[in-house]
Design a protein around this motif. Structure first.
Motif, PDB file in Angstrom:
ATOM      1  N   VAL A 152       0.846  -1.192   0.000  1.00 10.39           N
ATOM      2  CA  VAL A 152       0.000   0.000   0.000  1.00 10.39           C
ATOM      3  C   VAL A 152       0.884   1.246   0.000  1.00 10.39           C
ATOM      4  CG1 VAL A 152      -1.731   1.339   1.260  1.00 10.39           C
ATOM      5  CG2 VAL A 152      -1.881  -1.140   1.240  1.00 10.39           C
ATOM      6  N   ARG A 153       0.535   2.205  -0.822  1.00 12.11           N
ATOM      7  CA  ARG A 153       1.238   3.479  -0.830  1.00 12.11           C
ATOM      8  C   ARG A 153       0.215   4.596  -0.590  1.00 12.11           C
ATOM      9  NH1 ARG A 153       3.335   3.216  -5.609  1.00 12.11           N
ATOM     10  NH2 ARG A 153       5.343   2.376  -4.908  1.00 12.11           N
ATOM     11  N   VAL A 154       0.375   5.340   0.498  1.00 14.15           N
ATOM     12  CA  VAL A 154      -0.490   6.484   0.781  1.00 14.15           C
ATOM     13  C   VAL A 154      -0.011   7.667  -0.045  1.00 14.15           C
ATOM     14  CG1 VAL A 154      -1.280   8.101   2.544  1.00 14.15           C
ATOM     15  CG2 VAL A 154      -1.071   5.669   3.086  1.00 14.15           C
ATOM     16  N   LEU A 155      -0.928   8.265  -0.806  1.00 11.02           N
ATOM     17  CA  LEU A 155      -0.583   9.388  -1.666  1.00 11.02           C
ATOM     18  C   LEU A 155      -0.773  10.724  -0.956  1.00 11.02           C
ATOM     19  CD1 LEU A 155      -2.213   8.076  -4.971  1.00 11.02           C
ATOM     20  CD2 LEU A 155       0.155   7.812  -4.183  1.00 11.02           C
ATOM     21  N   ARG A 156      -1.904  10.878  -0.300  1.00 10.50           N
ATOM     22  CA  ARG A 156      -2.137  12.106   0.456  1.00 10.50           C
ATOM     23  C   ARG A 156      -3.347  11.933   1.376  1.00 10.50           C
ATOM     24  NH1 ARG A 156      -3.819  13.071  -4.736  1.00 10.50           N
ATOM     25  NH2 ARG A 156      -5.951  13.833  -5.058  1.00 10.50           N
ATOM     26  N   ARG A 157      -3.391  12.789   2.393  1.00  4.59           N
ATOM     27  CA  ARG A 157      -4.526  12.855   3.309  1.00  4.59           C
ATOM     28  C   ARG A 157      -5.146  14.237   3.187  1.00  4.59           C
ATOM     29  NH1 ARG A 157      -4.437   9.521   8.082  1.00  4.59           N
ATOM     30  NH2 ARG A 157      -5.009  11.314   9.335  1.00  4.59           N
ATOM     31  N   GLU A 158      -6.455  14.284   2.965  1.00  3.26           N
ATOM     32  CA  GLU A 158      -7.155  15.546   2.817  1.00  3.26           C
ATOM     33  C   GLU A 158      -7.986  15.808   4.069  1.00  3.26           C
ATOM     34  OE1 GLU A 158      -9.394  15.260  -0.788  1.00  3.26           O
ATOM     35  OE2 GLU A 158      -7.609  14.860  -2.021  1.00  3.26           O
ATOM     36  N   PRO A 159      -7.780  16.944   4.726  1.00  3.68           N
ATOM     37  CA  PRO A 159      -8.509  17.238   5.976  1.00  3.68           C
ATOM     38  C   PRO A 159     -10.018  17.248   5.761  1.00  3.68           C
ATOM     39  CG  PRO A 159      -6.693  18.776   5.641  1.00  3.68           C
ATOM     40  CD  PRO A 159      -6.845  18.021   4.360  1.00  3.68           C
ATOM     41  N   HIS A 160     -10.720  16.852   6.813  1.00  2.00           N
ATOM     42  CA  HIS A 160     -12.182  16.859   6.801  1.00  2.00           C
ATOM     43  C   HIS A 160     -12.641  16.993   8.243  1.00  2.00           C
ATOM     44  CE1 HIS A 160     -16.327  15.301   6.536  1.00  2.00           C
ATOM     45  NE2 HIS A 160     -16.287  15.733   5.285  1.00  2.00           N
ATOM     46  N   PRO A 161     -13.747  17.705   8.507  1.00  8.36           N
ATOM     47  CA  PRO A 161     -14.188  17.912   9.885  1.00  8.36           C
ATOM     48  C   PRO A 161     -14.460  16.621  10.656  1.00  8.36           C
ATOM     49  CG  PRO A 161     -15.323  19.435   8.413  1.00  8.36           C
ATOM     50  CD  PRO A 161     -14.574  18.472   7.539  1.00  8.36           C
ATOM     51  N   GLU A 162     -14.896  15.566   9.961  1.00  5.04           N
ATOM     52  CA  GLU A 162     -15.228  14.317  10.656  1.00  5.04           C
ATOM     53  C   GLU A 162     -14.090  13.303  10.608  1.00  5.04           C
ATOM     54  OE1 GLU A 162     -19.993  13.934  10.696  1.00  5.04           O
ATOM     55  OE2 GLU A 162     -19.044  13.248   8.835  1.00  5.04           O
ATOM     56  N   ALA A 163     -13.531  13.060   9.429  1.00  5.94           N
ATOM     57  CA  ALA A 163     -12.432  12.099   9.279  1.00  5.94           C
ATOM     58  C   ALA A 163     -11.692  12.410   7.993  1.00  5.94           C
ATOM     59  CB  ALA A 163     -12.959  10.664   9.249  1.00  5.94           C
ATOM     60  N   PRO A 164     -10.353  12.441   8.027  1.00  2.56           N
ATOM     61  CA  PRO A 164      -9.597  12.752   6.813  1.00  2.56           C
ATOM     62  C   PRO A 164      -9.891  11.748   5.701  1.00  2.56           C
ATOM     63  CG  PRO A 164      -8.187  12.803   8.755  1.00  2.56           C
ATOM     64  CD  PRO A 164      -9.483  12.229   9.192  1.00  2.56           C
ATOM     65  N   LEU A 165      -9.841  12.234   4.481  1.00  2.00           N
ATOM     66  CA  LEU A 165      -9.954  11.370   3.315  1.00  2.00           C
ATOM     67  C   LEU A 165      -8.546  10.971   2.902  1.00  2.00           C
ATOM     68  CD1 LEU A 165     -11.685  10.091   1.039  1.00  2.00           C
ATOM     69  CD2 LEU A 165     -11.273  12.193  -0.269  1.00  2.00           C
ATOM     70  N   VAL A 166      -8.285   9.667   2.876  1.00  2.00           N
ATOM     71  CA  VAL A 166      -6.973   9.162   2.495  1.00  2.00           C
ATOM     72  C   VAL A 166      -7.046   8.648   1.072  1.00  2.00           C
ATOM     73  CG1 VAL A 166      -5.172   7.470   2.990  1.00  2.00           C
ATOM     74  CG2 VAL A 166      -6.415   8.553   4.869  1.00  2.00           C
ATOM     75  N   ARG A 167      -6.174   9.163   0.232  1.00  2.31           N
ATOM     76  CA  ARG A 167      -6.056   8.683  -1.152  1.00  2.31           C
ATOM     77  C   ARG A 167      -4.796   7.835  -1.221  1.00  2.31           C
ATOM     78  NH1 ARG A 167      -9.914  11.212  -4.134  1.00  2.31           N
ATOM     79  NH2 ARG A 167     -10.637  13.243  -3.373  1.00  2.31           N
ATOM     80  N   ALA A 168      -4.934   6.634  -1.754  1.00  2.00           N
ATOM     81  CA  ALA A 168      -3.824   5.683  -1.732  1.00  2.00           C
ATOM     82  C   ALA A 168      -3.875   4.801  -2.967  1.00  2.00           C
ATOM     83  CB  ALA A 168      -3.899   4.835  -0.457  1.00  2.00           C
ATOM     84  N   GLN A 169      -2.906   3.902  -3.062  1.00  2.00           N
ATOM     85  CA  GLN A 169      -2.902   2.957  -4.169  1.00  2.00           C
ATOM     86  C   GLN A 169      -2.296   1.646  -3.715  1.00  2.00           C
ATOM     87  OE1 GLN A 169       1.288   4.481  -6.236  1.00  2.00           O
ATOM     88  NE2 GLN A 169      -0.585   4.579  -7.385  1.00  2.00           N
ATOM     89  N   PHE A 170      -2.749   0.580  -4.328  1.00  2.00           N
ATOM     90  CA  PHE A 170      -2.116  -0.711  -4.130  1.00  2.00           C
ATOM     91  C   PHE A 170      -0.884  -0.782  -5.014  1.00  2.00           C
ATOM     92  CE2 PHE A 170      -6.619  -1.650  -3.175  1.00  2.00           C
ATOM     93  CZ  PHE A 170      -6.453  -2.014  -1.849  1.00  2.00           C
ATOM     94  N   VAL A 171       0.205  -1.246  -4.455  1.00  2.00           N
ATOM     95  CA  VAL A 171       1.437  -1.394  -5.216  1.00  2.00           C
ATOM     96  C   VAL A 171       1.329  -2.705  -5.984  1.00  2.00           C
ATOM     97  CG1 VAL A 171       3.951  -1.491  -5.101  1.00  2.00           C
ATOM     98  CG2 VAL A 171       2.671  -0.110  -3.453  1.00  2.00           C
ATOM     99  N   SER A 172       0.893  -2.624  -7.207  1.00  2.00           N
ATOM    100  CA  SER A 172       0.629  -3.808  -8.016  1.00  2.00           C
ATOM    101  C   SER A 172       0.919  -3.464  -9.462  1.00  2.00           C
ATOM    102  CB  SER A 172      -0.827  -4.258  -7.839  1.00  2.00           C
ATOM    103  OG  SER A 172      -1.718  -3.202  -8.174  1.00  2.00           O
TER     104      SER A 172
END
Length: 235
Positions: A152-172
Motif C-alpha cells: 500500500v502506498r499512501v498518496l495524500r490525506r485531505e482534511p475533513h471535519p469528521e475524518a480525513p480522506l486518504v487517497r492511496a494505491q495498491f502497489v501492483s
C-alpha cells in the motif's frame, strides 16, 4: 479496499497479515462450525469461502456491487454460500447470525451518520451474544508511514471535519487507486456502542512466519506500524 486487493496474485503482505489475524480470531472463538455467519462486504467471496469451508451452518455474503457478486458466484461457485446484493448501511433483515465479519467495511463510511448506520445494520442481524470481527485501517498520522513494501502506498490525506480522506494505491501491476476515511478507533467504538453492542475491543495484527522472501525484520517493521487492526464486538 477489500474488493480491490482480494484478487491480487500473489496477495500483498498486508492482506496476508489481515487473513491470518482473522483466522486466528476465529480459531480463538472455537471456529465457525455450526454457526450462522455473515460477511460484508464480501467482494469476490474470499472471507465467505473461509467461513463456509470452516463448517458454518449458513454463510451469507453481502456486497453493494452486482458485478462483484456475479464474479463471486461464477468464479468461485460454492453452493454453501448465499450471495446478496445490498447496501450494508441499509441491509435487509437476513439473519439472525451468530457471527459477522467485516473486512474494510467501516472505513468506507463517508460521514458519521453512515458509519453509525453500518454498525446498526450489522447489530440488527446478530443474535444476542453474537460477535462482530472487523478489520479496520489504523488512522495513522501525517506524514503517513511508508507501507509500499507491504503493498500500500499512501498518496495524500485531505482534511475533513469528521475524518480525513486518504487517497492511496495498491502497489501492483498496474497500480490500483482507492480511497477511504481515516476514522479514529474511538469513532468506531462510539458507533458500536450506539448500535447496541455490549463490548468493543481491539486485537493487534498477526503476521505470518518469516520466510526467504519476507524475513523477521520485514514483519517486525510491519508490526510496529501495521496497516490495520482487528476490532471485536459482542452483541
Amino acid at each position: 479496499m477489500q474488493q480491490q486487493y482480494d484478487t491480487s496474485t500473489p496477495p500483498p503482505a498486508f492482506s496476508e497479515a489481515d487473513a491470518l489475524t482473522l483466522r486466528t480470531a476465529l480459531d480463538a472463538l472455537g471456529g465457525v462450525r455450526g454457526l450462522d455467519a455473515l460477511d460484508l462486504p464480501c467482494g469476490n467471496g474470499g472471507t465467505a469461502r473461509l467461513l463456509a469451508s470452516g463448517g458454518a451452518r449458513r454463510t451469507v455474503g453481502v456486497d453493494s456491487c452486482p458485478d462483484r457478486i456475479r464474479r463471486a458466484r461464477e468464479i468461485h461457485h460454492d453452493a454453501r454460500i448465499e450471495y446478496v446484493v445490498a447496501d450494508a448501511a441499509g441491509m435487509p433483515q437476513l439473519g439472525p447470525f451468530d457471527l459477522a465479519t467485516a473486512v474494510y467495511l467501516f472505513n468506507q463510511a463517508p460521514d458519521r451518520e453512515t458509519l453509525h448506520a453500518l454498525f446498526r445494520s450489522v447489530r440488527a442481524n446478530l443474535r444476542p451474544g453474537g460477535r462482530l470481527l472487523a478489520i479496520v485501517p489504523n488512522p495513522g498520522a501525517f506524514p503517513c508511514p511508508d507501507w509500499s513494501p507491504y503493498g500500500v502506498r499512501v498518496l495524500r490525506r485531505e482534511p475533513h471535519p469528521e475524518a480525513p480522506l486518504v487517497r492511496a494505491q495498491f502497489v501492483s501491476r498496474p497500480d490500483a487507486h482507492f480511497e477511504f476515511r481515516a476514522w479514529a478507533h474511538a469513532d468506531f467504538c462510539e458507533a458500536a456502542v450506539e448500535a447496541g453492542f455490549t463490548t468493543a475491543g481491539w486485537q493487534p495484527v498477526r503476521t505470518p512466519p518469516p520466510d526467504a522472501e519476507r524475513d523477521e525484520a520485514f514483519w517486525a517493521a510491519y508490526r510496529a506500524r501495521p496497516v490495520s487492526s482487528l476490532m471485536t464486538c459482542l452483541a
